[in-house]
Design a protein around this motif. Structure first.
Motif, PDB file in Angstrom:
ATOM      1  N   UNK A   1       0.836  -1.205   0.000  1.00 35.48           N
ATOM      2  CA  UNK A   1       0.000   0.000   0.000  1.00 35.48           C
ATOM      3  C   UNK A   1       0.871   1.255   0.000  1.00 35.48           C
ATOM      4  N   UNK A   2       2.024   1.195   0.671  1.00 39.78           N
ATOM      5  CA  UNK A   2       2.946   2.327   0.643  1.00 39.78           C
ATOM      6  C   UNK A   2       3.445   2.586  -0.772  1.00 39.78           C
ATOM      7  N   UNK A   3       3.743   1.532  -1.526  1.00 40.56           N
ATOM      8  CA  UNK A   3       4.199   1.705  -2.907  1.00 40.56           C
ATOM      9  C   UNK A   3       3.160   2.487  -3.715  1.00 40.56           C
ATOM     10  N   UNK A   4       1.883   2.166  -3.486  1.00 37.96           N
ATOM     11  CA  UNK A   4       0.816   2.880  -4.192  1.00 37.96           C
ATOM     12  C   UNK A   4       0.776   4.347  -3.767  1.00 37.96           C
ATOM     13  N   UNK A   5       0.958   4.589  -2.472  1.00 36.93           N
ATOM     14  CA  UNK A   5       0.943   5.960  -1.965  1.00 36.93           C
ATOM     15  C   UNK A   5       2.111   6.759  -2.514  1.00 36.93           C
ATOM     16  N   UNK A   6       3.291   6.145  -2.507  1.00 33.33           N
ATOM     17  CA  UNK A   6       4.469   6.830  -3.031  1.00 33.33           C
ATOM     18  C   UNK A   6       4.302   7.129  -4.517  1.00 33.33           C
ATOM     19  N   UNK A   7       3.742   6.166  -5.262  1.00 32.00           N
ATOM     20  CA  UNK A   7       3.521   6.374  -6.678  1.00 32.00           C
ATOM     21  C   UNK A   7       2.568   7.525  -6.956  1.00 32.00           C
ATOM     22  N   UNK A   8       1.567   7.682  -6.072  1.00 32.64           N
ATOM     23  CA  UNK A   8       0.609   8.780  -6.242  1.00 32.64           C
ATOM     24  C   UNK A   8       1.274  10.140  -6.082  1.00 32.64           C
ATOM     25  N   UNK A   9       2.394  10.151  -5.372  1.00 30.21           N
ATOM     26  CA  UNK A   9       3.152  11.392  -5.177  1.00 30.21           C
ATOM     27  C   UNK A   9       4.342  11.481  -6.129  1.00 30.21           C
ATOM     28  N   UNK A  10       4.426  10.570  -7.099  1.00 32.02           N
ATOM     29  CA  UNK A  10       5.476  10.620  -8.110  1.00 32.02           C
ATOM     30  C   UNK A  10       6.785   9.986  -7.721  1.00 32.02           C
ATOM     31  N   UNK A  11       6.798   9.182  -6.645  1.00 29.01           N
ATOM     32  CA  UNK A  11       8.016   8.498  -6.213  1.00 29.01           C
ATOM     33  C   UNK A  11       7.988   7.082  -6.775  1.00 29.01           C
ATOM     34  N   UNK A  12       8.865   6.780  -7.692  1.00 29.13           N
ATOM     35  CA  UNK A  12       8.833   5.510  -8.403  1.00 29.13           C
ATOM     36  C   UNK A  12       9.687   4.444  -7.721  1.00 29.13           C
ATOM     37  N   UNK A  13       9.207   3.188  -7.706  1.00 29.73           N
ATOM     38  CA  UNK A  13      10.013   2.078  -7.182  1.00 29.73           C
ATOM     39  C   UNK A  13      11.345   1.988  -7.919  1.00 29.73           C
ATOM     40  N   UNK A  14      12.379   1.610  -7.193  1.00 28.69           N
ATOM     41  CA  UNK A  14      13.701   1.469  -7.783  1.00 28.69           C
ATOM     42  C   UNK A  14      14.556   2.709  -7.688  1.00 28.69           C
ATOM     43  N   UNK A  15      13.970   3.821  -7.278  1.00 25.94           N
ATOM     44  CA  UNK A  15      14.732   5.060  -7.139  1.00 25.94           C
ATOM     45  C   UNK A  15      15.305   5.162  -5.725  1.00 25.94           C
ATOM     46  N   UNK A  16      16.404   5.902  -5.556  1.00 22.01           N
ATOM     47  CA  UNK A  16      16.958   6.089  -4.203  1.00 22.01           C
ATOM     48  C   UNK A  16      15.943   6.708  -3.247  1.00 22.01           C
ATOM     49  N   UNK A  17      15.121   7.620  -3.734  1.00 25.77           N
ATOM     50  CA  UNK A  17      14.121   8.256  -2.863  1.00 25.77           C
ATOM     51  C   UNK A  17      13.111   7.233  -2.359  1.00 25.77           C
ATOM     52  N   UNK A  18      12.667   6.344  -3.242  1.00 21.04           N
ATOM     53  CA  UNK A  18      11.730   5.307  -2.845  1.00 21.04           C
ATOM     54  C   UNK A  18      12.369   4.381  -1.816  1.00 21.04           C
ATOM     55  N   UNK A  19      13.622   3.994  -2.049  1.00 20.77           N
ATOM     56  CA  UNK A  19      14.316   3.100  -1.114  1.00 20.77           C
ATOM     57  C   UNK A  19      14.440   3.738   0.266  1.00 20.77           C
ATOM     58  N   UNK A  20      14.759   5.033   0.294  1.00 20.57           N
ATOM     59  CA  UNK A  20      14.878   5.743   1.572  1.00 20.57           C
ATOM     60  C   UNK A  20      13.536   5.779   2.293  1.00 20.57           C
ATOM     61  N   UNK A  21      12.484   6.070   1.561  1.00 17.05           N
ATOM     62  CA  UNK A  21      11.160   6.142   2.174  1.00 17.05           C
ATOM     63  C   UNK A  21      10.690   4.772   2.658  1.00 17.05           C
ATOM     64  N   UNK A  22      10.937   3.737   1.846  1.00 16.60           N
ATOM     65  CA  UNK A  22      10.521   2.387   2.235  1.00 16.60           C
ATOM     66  C   UNK A  22      11.236   1.941   3.504  1.00 16.60           C
ATOM     67  N   UNK A  23      12.492   2.295   3.643  1.00 19.87           N
ATOM     68  CA  UNK A  23      13.245   1.951   4.852  1.00 19.87           C
ATOM     69  C   UNK A  23      12.641   2.643   6.075  1.00 19.87           C
ATOM     70  N   UNK A  24      12.224   3.891   5.909  1.00 22.53           N
ATOM     71  CA  UNK A  24      11.586   4.611   7.023  1.00 22.53           C
ATOM     72  C   UNK A  24      10.257   3.952   7.388  1.00 22.53           C
ATOM     73  N   UNK A  25       9.499   3.543   6.393  1.00 25.10           N
ATOM     74  CA  UNK A  25       8.227   2.866   6.658  1.00 25.10           C
ATOM     75  C   UNK A  25       8.458   1.596   7.451  1.00 25.10           C
ATOM     76  N   UNK A  26       9.473   0.813   7.077  1.00 21.01           N
ATOM     77  CA  UNK A  26       9.764  -0.430   7.802  1.00 21.01           C
ATOM     78  C   UNK A  26      10.225  -0.140   9.229  1.00 21.01           C
TER      79      UNK A  26
END
Length: 226
Positions: free
Chosen positions: A27-52
């Motif tokens: 669900x976070x991936x969907x939320x990040x995508x809605x804000x223009x943060x694409x999977x595989x990018x450093x920004x997405x990785x940083x955010x996913x780590x914070x979520x975990x």
């Protein structure tokens, strides 16, 4: 401490009584995508780590940290909830083995039980409906109903006040994340029990104040009832 002294059991949902199986991160991936943060990018990785790292925290608080602006946080939260609801409605939300039985055993033994979450009320109700769990506990609480979410003590203390429990020394707080453990310790709970069916491992649970670490929620009645 004599187990019989515990009169209130405050239980987390996702990862503790309800299987997560990666639904939060999906669900976070969907939320990040809605804000223009694409999977595989450093920004997405940083955010996913914070979520975990912050599993268990109020989701809107997580998005406020990640996106800064309130408007963006609200957009992300709405996208997260929509995606999570779709997963729940798709039959991917299931109770962890022994969870319903553990809650029933505790209540039969006279312990008040409260289900808490870092989700919104609408998401919490969606989960309860999917599981047929409306009425399974004495009370259900989400962060908006308590003041602040985890790791603050508000959810546990609100549970204590709403159930008329006399003392924090009669309370057990149970969860699968470090933030659950911090909530319990900050609320003064006599028992702060971590379970290994969710986000964080024993080292993190112990570091954040767990008095006990259990394999799963199924072991909780044995701990509290003797």
């Amino acid at each position: 401490m004599n187990p019989v002294d515990v009169k209130l059991v405050v239980l987390d949902m996702a990862g503790t009584t309800v299987a997560d199986d990666g639904l939060v991160e999906r669900a976070f991936d969907a939320a990040a995508g809605a804000l223009g943060v694409e999977p595989g990018t450093p920004e997405h990785a940083r955010m996913a780590e914070h979520v975990r790292a912050t599993m268990g925290e109020s989701k809107i608080s997580v998005f406020r940290h990640l996106f800064g602006e309130e408007e963006k946080a609200q957009r992300a939260n709405l996208a997260f909830e929509a995606a999570y609801h779709e997963l729940v409605d798709g039959g991917l939300c299931v109770a962890l083995p022994g969870a319903a039985e553990a809650i029933e055993r505790l209540r039969t033994a006279g312990r008040r039980t409260v289900l808490t979450t870092g989700f919104s009320r609408s998401t919490q109700d969606r989960i309860l409906t999917a599981l047929g769990w409306h009425g399974i506990a004495d009370l259900t609480l989400c962060p908006a109903e308590a003041g602040r979410g985890r790791p603050y003590p508000d959810l546990a203390l609100t549970a204590l006040l709403r159930t008329g429990t006399d003392s924090v020394h009669e309370m057990a707080v149970v969860g699968d994340t470090g933030y659950d453990m911090l909530t319990g310790t900050r609320a003064g709970a006599a028992v702060v029990a971590g379970v290994l069916t969710g986000a964080h491992r024993e080292e993190r649970l112990r570091a954040d104040g767990a008095t006990h670490v259990l394999g799963s929620i199924a072991e909780l009645p044995g701990l509290l009832l003797g």
